[in-house]
Design an enzyme around this catalytic site. Structure first.
Site, PDB file in Angstrom:
ATOM      1  CG  HIS A 175      -0.367  -2.762   0.987  1.00  0.00           C
ATOM      2  ND1 HIS A 175      -0.733  -2.690  -0.332  1.00  0.00           N
ATOM      3  CD2 HIS A 175       0.447  -3.845   1.102  1.00  0.00           C
ATOM      4  CE1 HIS A 175      -0.185  -3.683  -1.005  1.00  0.00           C
ATOM      5  NE2 HIS A 175       0.548  -4.404  -0.155  1.00  0.00           N
ATOM      6  CB  CYS A 191       1.779  -7.204   1.342  1.00  0.00           C
ATOM      7  SG  CYS A 191       3.336  -6.638   2.057  1.00  0.00           S
TER       8      CYS A 191
END
Length: 229
Positions: A175, A191
């Site tokens: 992301h 992440c």
């Protein structure tokens, strides 16, 4: 005197009669006269102005991403691999993401990876893509950081940034970020983050089903990516 009063009565009656006749005449004349005709104009109905189109938030970290160290800036590099073009390879130890172009080349992006104790490795596929995604921290993260919001709408202030690509059935994503200064560091809960400008570029290249290989922290091979331009 009597004759005078009688005369006055006659004059009054005559005056009343004349007034009555005049009134009738006026009424008859008014009724007979045609009514004035005024031109009738249609007033054009103006349409209400349509509501303004709400444009998507703009990526605003182009200038800030240019301040990254040269090694972390998006660039095409030599990258020999047997993986097919279109594959994503995460070099966790060196904080790079490689998008394989084929022919021994790849696009290299600087990334932020998991902090100590939160790195992981393995092979996944991209199962979902989202622009300006909402963020719902998983229960495990809430347990560690109870001050976090339970849900946050997408937008420039959202930690997931401008784009997100979801990895398999895991809680991990590739992301963007609203903190580009964290690129090149071990900072996340697992992440993989890029600058908003870089994640928009990567997002435009990949599809659902794209293969993602995440190398472990213990893989300390030398950085294979040398710049071609």
């Amino acid at each position: 005197m009597f004759n005078s009063m009688k005369l006055n009565s006659r004059l009054a009656a005559a005056a009343f009669g004349a007034l009555a006749i005049g009134t009738v005449a006026f009424s008859t004349s008014a009724a007979a006269a045609p009514l004035p005709i005024f031109p009738f104009f249609l007033v054009p109905q103006t349409e209400a102005a349509p509501p303004p189109v709400q444009s998507a938030p703009q990526v605003q970290d182009e200038d800030r991403s240019a301040e990254l160290p040269a090694r972390l800036r998006r660039q095409i590099v030599e990258y020999p691999t047997r993986e097919a073009a279109g594959t994503i390879i995460i070099d966790t130890p060196h904080t790079y993401l490689y998008y394989v172009l084929g022919g021994g080349r790849a696009i290299r992006y600087g990334i932020g990876v998991g902090r100590e104790g939160f790195t992981w490795s393995g092979t996944q596929t991209i199962t979902k893509k989202a622009e300006w995604p909402d963020w719902t921290p998983p229960p495990e993260m809430i347990a560690r950081q109870p001050y976090l919001p339970r849900h946050m709408a997408g937008g420039p202030g959202n930690p997931l940034g401008a784009r997100a690509m979801y990895l398999g059935g895991t809680v991990y994503r590739i992301h963007g970020t609203n903190a580009p200064e964290t690129i090149g560091t071990h900072v996340s809960s697992g992440c993989l983050r890029l600058t908003n400008a870089d994640v928009v570029d990567l997002y435009s290249r990949v599809n659902v089903g794209t293969k993602v290989i995440v190398l472990p922290m213990t893989d300390r091979r030398a950085d294979l990516g040398s710049a071609t331009r």
